[in-house]
Design a protein around this motif. Structure first.
Motif, mmCIF file in Angstrom:
data_model
loop_
_atom_site.group_PDB
_atom_site.id
_atom_site.type_symbol
_atom_site.label_atom_id
_atom_site.label_comp_id
_atom_site.label_asym_id
_atom_site.label_seq_id
_atom_site.Cartn_x
_atom_site.Cartn_y
_atom_site.Cartn_z
ATOM 1 N N TRP A 69 44.515 22.497 83.428
ATOM 2 C CA TRP A 69 45.200 21.683 82.431
ATOM 3 C C TRP A 69 44.302 20.615 81.818
ATOM 4 O O TRP A 69 44.432 20.272 80.636
ATOM 5 C CB TRP A 69 46.462 21.058 83.025
ATOM 6 C CG TRP A 69 46.226 20.093 84.156
ATOM 7 C CD1 TRP A 69 46.162 20.376 85.476
ATOM 8 C CD2 TRP A 69 46.026 18.674 84.032
ATOM 9 N NE1 TRP A 69 45.931 19.233 86.210
ATOM 10 C CE2 TRP A 69 45.855 18.174 85.343
ATOM 11 C CE3 TRP A 69 45.987 17.785 82.960
ATOM 12 C CZ2 TRP A 69 45.632 16.830 85.609
ATOM 13 C CZ3 TRP A 69 45.769 16.433 83.214
ATOM 14 C CH2 TRP A 69 45.601 15.971 84.531
ATOM 15 N N ARG A 70 43.353 20.086 82.615
ATOM 16 C CA ARG A 70 42.458 19.061 82.073
ATOM 17 C C ARG A 70 41.579 19.642 80.962
ATOM 18 O O ARG A 70 41.363 18.996 79.923
ATOM 19 C CB ARG A 70 41.586 18.480 83.183
ATOM 20 C CG ARG A 70 42.352 17.690 84.237
ATOM 21 C CD ARG A 70 41.415 17.189 85.332
ATOM 22 N NE ARG A 70 42.132 16.462 86.370
ATOM 23 C CZ ARG A 70 42.745 17.036 87.402
ATOM 24 N NH1 ARG A 70 42.716 18.378 87.526
ATOM 25 N NH2 ARG A 70 43.371 16.314 88.307
ATOM 26 N N LEU A 73 43.546 20.130 77.852
ATOM 27 C CA LEU A 73 43.763 18.873 77.139
ATOM 28 C C LEU A 73 42.574 18.543 76.236
ATOM 29 O O LEU A 73 42.748 18.120 75.088
ATOM 30 C CB LEU A 73 44.001 17.732 78.132
ATOM 31 C CG LEU A 73 45.404 17.618 78.729
ATOM 32 C CD1 LEU A 73 45.433 16.526 79.788
ATOM 33 C CD2 LEU A 73 46.438 17.315 77.639
ATOM 34 N N ALA A 192 48.900 21.697 75.163
ATOM 35 C CA ALA A 192 48.232 20.432 75.473
ATOM 36 C C ALA A 192 48.192 19.511 74.256
ATOM 37 O O ALA A 192 48.459 18.306 74.362
ATOM 38 C CB ALA A 192 46.816 20.710 75.973
ATOM 39 N N SER A 193 47.863 20.068 73.099
ATOM 40 C CA SER A 193 47.766 19.230 71.905
ATOM 41 C C SER A 193 49.131 18.712 71.457
ATOM 42 O O SER A 193 49.225 17.629 70.867
ATOM 43 C CB SER A 193 47.080 20.005 70.772
ATOM 44 O OG SER A 193 47.715 21.237 70.531
ATOM 45 N N ILE A 196 49.646 15.669 73.436
ATOM 46 C CA ILE A 196 48.793 14.579 72.954
ATOM 47 C C ILE A 196 49.395 13.924 71.724
ATOM 48 O O ILE A 196 49.420 12.690 71.589
ATOM 49 C CB ILE A 196 47.382 15.113 72.633
ATOM 50 C CG1 ILE A 196 46.657 15.546 73.919
ATOM 51 C CG2 ILE A 196 46.547 14.053 71.900
ATOM 52 C CD1 ILE A 196 45.354 16.290 73.664
#
Length: 301
Positions: A69-70, A73, A192-193, A196
């Motif tokens: 997941w990192r 991201l 992920a985006s 964000i």
């Protein structure tokens, strides 16, 4: 595996060029009524949901997302959230066709970045020539705004270029996902985006206070997310599987003409002589970078 282009893959490539050119067209419509950060969030969220439905738990998507997941991201930031925001903010003051031309410098920045951050993709004479021609084209596009006679503000022209730089970093960073099924990578970065851009949209735009958009704006947002993002990714993967990544990258040459044509036909956009000259130089630079035209000429000689 046979990576030659046939009539079917060429038709898919032309369709993808039209669809990705359409993303600038739909954004030109939507960004006049939906704030850029909220538009980015809606595009990413809806496209991400569509891809999750398309994947339907195949490819081991959820264990991969949990484990990495990192990395998703970071990829989502530099390949979706940041460049989309830069382009949309730029499109508040410039047309979609011009934004598409400036963003078409992505392969040029990718080559330059890869030369410094990788050990296996160094500059060659052809790459240097392609980059120089493409950068001259970018300067030709931007130069009118350096004088008082320029119609578009310089900052609006620079934002799609900065987005192209971000895409260049993403292309290099994305190599670490080469062992992951491409649909999973796409769904992961969109997920992920979306996470964000959600707080950014809430803080900057307070979307609950915005007036209800009209039907044409809703259609533009849905087309931007579902057609020009989710379906475009699926189409791109199919072309890549059938004809290889190098052939699929030819779509870069097709996006600006598609965006310009749609803008001229439906939005009344017009390009100046300098903008046509800049587009021609950037296109020629991309052809040099691709290298195939040079190899064909060498064989003919």
């Amino acid at each position: 595996m046979d990576n030659r282009m046939n009539a079917w893959t060429w038709s898919l490539l032309l369709l993808l060029g039209l669809i990705w050119g359409g993303s600038f067209f739909f954004a030109s419509i939507a960004v006049q009524h939906v704030p850029p950060l909220t538009l980015v969030f809606l595009r990413l969220l809806l496209a991400g949901i569509a891809l999750h439905i398309y994947i339907a738990s195949r490819f081991g998507i959820y264990p991969i997302l949990k484990a990495r997941w990192r990395e998703f991201l970071i990829l989502g930031l530099i390949n979706n959230a940041l460049p989309h925001a830069l382009i949309f903010f730029g499109q508040t003051r410039i047309g979609g066709g011009l934004a598409a031309i400036l963003n078409a410098t992505t392969p040029i920045w990718t080559v330059l970045i890869a030369n410094y951050v990788t050990s296996d993709e160094k500059l060659t004479s052809a790459k240097i020539a392609g980059c120089l021609v493409g950068l001259v084209g970018t300067i030709v596009l931007i130069s009118p705004s350096l004088s008082a006679s320029g119609e578009a503000p310089l900052w609006a022209l620079l934002l799609p270029v900065l987005a192209a730089v971000s895409y260049g970093f993403a292309a290099t960073y994305g190599k670490r996902f080469k062992n992951i099924p491409a649909p999973v990578t796409a769904a992961g970065q969109l997920t992920a985006s979306s996470l964000i851009t959600l707080p950014l949209s809430l803080l900057a735009d307070r979307p609950w206070t915005l007036p209800m958009p009209s039907l044409d704006i809703v259609v533009a947002v849905l087309a931007l997310a579902l057609v020009s993002t989710a379906f475009a990714y699926i189409l791109y993967f199919r072309i890549m599987a059938a004809a290889g990544a190098t052939n699929a990258s030819l779509v870069t040459l097709l996006v600006p003409p598609s965006a310009i044509l749609l803008g001229v036909l439906f939005l009344g956009e017009r390009l100046t002589l300098a903008e046509f000259a800049g587009m021609a130089l950037i296109g020629f630079g991309l052809v040099i970078l691709d290298g195939r035209a040079y190899r064909l000429l060498a064989r003919a000689a």
